[in-house]
Design an enzyme around this catalytic site. Structure first.
Site, mmCIF file in Angstrom:
data_model
loop_
_atom_site.group_PDB
_atom_site.id
_atom_site.type_symbol
_atom_site.label_atom_id
_atom_site.label_comp_id
_atom_site.label_asym_id
_atom_site.label_seq_id
_atom_site.Cartn_x
_atom_site.Cartn_y
_atom_site.Cartn_z
ATOM 1 N N ARG A 51 6.738 10.037 9.929
ATOM 2 C CA ARG A 51 5.732 9.136 9.377
ATOM 3 C C ARG A 51 6.317 7.742 9.280
ATOM 4 O O ARG A 51 7.497 7.549 9.514
ATOM 5 C CB ARG A 51 5.184 9.623 8.024
ATOM 6 C CG ARG A 51 6.053 10.415 7.138
ATOM 7 C CD ARG A 51 6.895 9.685 6.094
ATOM 8 N NE ARG A 51 6.454 8.386 5.705
ATOM 9 C CZ ARG A 51 7.245 7.327 5.689
ATOM 10 N NH1 ARG A 51 8.517 7.423 6.068
ATOM 11 N NH2 ARG A 51 6.807 6.159 5.291
ATOM 12 N N GLN A 199 6.337 9.699 -0.991
ATOM 13 C CA GLN A 199 7.255 9.086 -0.033
ATOM 14 C C GLN A 199 8.270 8.169 -0.706
ATOM 15 O O GLN A 199 9.399 8.043 -0.240
ATOM 16 C CB GLN A 199 6.476 8.294 1.024
ATOM 17 C CG GLN A 199 5.586 9.141 1.911
ATOM 18 C CD GLN A 199 4.158 9.176 1.418
ATOM 19 O OE1 GLN A 199 3.907 9.127 0.218
ATOM 20 N NE2 GLN A 199 3.198 9.256 2.343
ATOM 21 N N ASP A 240 0.285 -0.397 7.729
ATOM 22 C CA ASP A 240 -0.098 0.501 8.816
ATOM 23 C C ASP A 240 -1.065 -0.172 9.778
ATOM 24 O O ASP A 240 -1.154 0.212 10.935
ATOM 25 C CB ASP A 240 -0.707 1.777 8.244
ATOM 26 C CG ASP A 240 0.364 2.683 7.652
ATOM 27 O OD1 ASP A 240 0.817 3.590 8.350
ATOM 28 O OD2 ASP A 240 0.778 2.442 6.495
ATOM 29 N N ASN A 250 -2.336 -0.220 3.885
ATOM 30 C CA ASN A 250 -1.025 0.374 3.631
ATOM 31 C C ASN A 250 -1.234 1.576 2.711
ATOM 32 O O ASN A 250 -2.353 1.900 2.321
ATOM 33 C CB ASN A 250 -0.073 -0.657 3.014
ATOM 34 C CG ASN A 250 1.372 -0.180 3.011
ATOM 35 O OD1 ASN A 250 1.881 0.262 4.042
ATOM 36 N ND2 ASN A 250 2.029 -0.224 1.877
ATOM 37 N N LYS A 251 -0.158 2.237 2.367
ATOM 38 C CA LYS A 251 -0.241 3.461 1.570
ATOM 39 C C LYS A 251 -1.059 3.262 0.311
ATOM 40 O O LYS A 251 -1.002 2.209 -0.318
ATOM 41 C CB LYS A 251 1.174 3.932 1.215
ATOM 42 C CG LYS A 251 1.247 5.299 0.566
ATOM 43 C CD LYS A 251 0.582 6.383 1.398
ATOM 44 C CE LYS A 251 1.151 6.474 2.794
ATOM 45 N NZ LYS A 251 0.331 7.334 3.676
#
Length: 347
Positions: A51, A199, A240, A250-251
């Site tokens: 990832r 993460q 991303d 993004n996350k």
């Protein structure tokens, strides 16, 4: 004084297979997997064994090159048809990270003018290796630009894992911390755990500790208190996908940090390579947001923590509007102000 810093890697090409670091097993176990078929590559990307937008792109590129080696045809037309089919298959593994599509399409473009199947197979491997080599240099350049924004003793908050194992080396948002360590500059990092897949807790802390970087773990809902009481100087995150106007996916949790940064009047930086910028996507509203399995929220390490049958909303990403972003840091430098104009000028 320059230091030798341990920087882990997550993807390696080995002629007959791809070796990846299984990020699902970290930090409790360091396991490397051999991906020998295209379905192995698809599953590794989908299941988050690999990832991070650049690492996904690198792995997908190697996966397409690997698949092409098995095509049993001497017809270049048939070869390209098979390649397009496998490109589309790999592209279906995850929808949000634009590097995935960028890398796969770059491989397709690399064989547009080849004259034989053998030449095409060799070209694809070479192009995939180039993507990884280039990404390492890109990440270092991003790190150098980002480091210029910080000073010795700064405390910086980050989320998710935009580090070495999410890229070829160094990372994007974590790159300045590796370079600071190499140069003897002291930066203190606060890592948000990044629920539901953790993460930040599992990966960012693991790799920064291996490098000897000062890192402190917090839960996501401690961010405001941490900024207030620990004197956080800035927030830096990866991306991303960055839309043409600078809106950034993004996350999940990144948008909240951007709002906090604005409330506390500290800079909010996005660090990403040019390959993450998608000028075909006008604004953040046009970015597809992946929604993942409810089990990621209702379970931790296989143990249920929520009532059976509860409804779950599990978006993997959110979008930070451009007006909350202090600067976007790329390998070509630091961009501020009118992102629509500045991002277009990069290309």
């Amino acid at each position: 004084m320059n230091e030798t810093v341990t920087i882990p890697r997550s993807v390696e090409w080995n002629e007959t297979h791809i070796t990846i670091l299984n990020q699902q097993k970290l930090p409790l176990e360091t396991e490397y997997l051999e991906l020998k078929e295209i379905k192995d590559v698809w599953e590794a990307i989908f299941s988050l064994k690999v990832r991070g937008a650049p690492a996904i792109g690198i792995t997908a590129a190697y996966g397409l090159a690997l698949a092409a080696q098995s095509y049993q045809t001497e017809s270049i037309i048939k070869f390209k048809q098979l390649l397009q089919k496998d490109r589309d298959y790999l592209a279906s593994s995850r929808p949000t990270a634009v590097n995935l599509f960028w890398a796969l399409d770059r491989l397709l473009s690399s064989v547009e003018n080849v004259s034989s199947v053998n030449e095409a197979k060799t070209t694809l491997i070479h192009e995939a290796i180039c993507i990884q080599i280039e990404d390492e240099e890109v990440c270092r350049q991003i790190g150098e630009h980002a480091l210029s924004l910080f000073k010795d003793g700064d405390k910086i908050l980050t989320i998710c894992n935009a580090g070495s194992i999410a890229t070829a080396k160094y990372g994007t948002a974590l790159a300045p911390f590796y370079l600071a360590k190499e140069k003897g500059i002291e930066l203190k990092v606060f890592a948000s755990e990044t629920r539901p897949v953790l993460q930040g807790a599992r990966l960012t802390t693991w790799e920064l500790m291996k490098a000897g970087v000062d890192v402190t773990l917090i839960t996501d809902n401690m961010a405001a208190q941490t900024i207030l009481t620990k004197g956080i100087n800035a927030v830096i995150v990866g991306a991303d996908r960055i839309a043409a106007n600078g809106d950034t996916a993004n996350k999940i949790g990144t948008f909240g940090l951007a709002l906090l940064a604005k409330a506390f009047n500290i800079p909010f930086y996005v660090a990403a390579p040019l390959s993450t910028i998608d000028l075909k996507t006008n604004t953040g509203a046009d970015i597809p947001i992946e929604e993942r399995n409810a089990d990621e929220v209702t379970h931790i390490s296989g143990t249920r923590i929520a009532p059976e049958g509860v409804k779950v909303y599990n978006p993997a990403f959110d979008v930070t509007p451009n007006e909350l972003i202090t600067a976007i840091i790329t390998e070509k430098g630091i961009i501020r102000g009118n992102y629509t104009e500045a991002l277009a000028n990069l290309f």
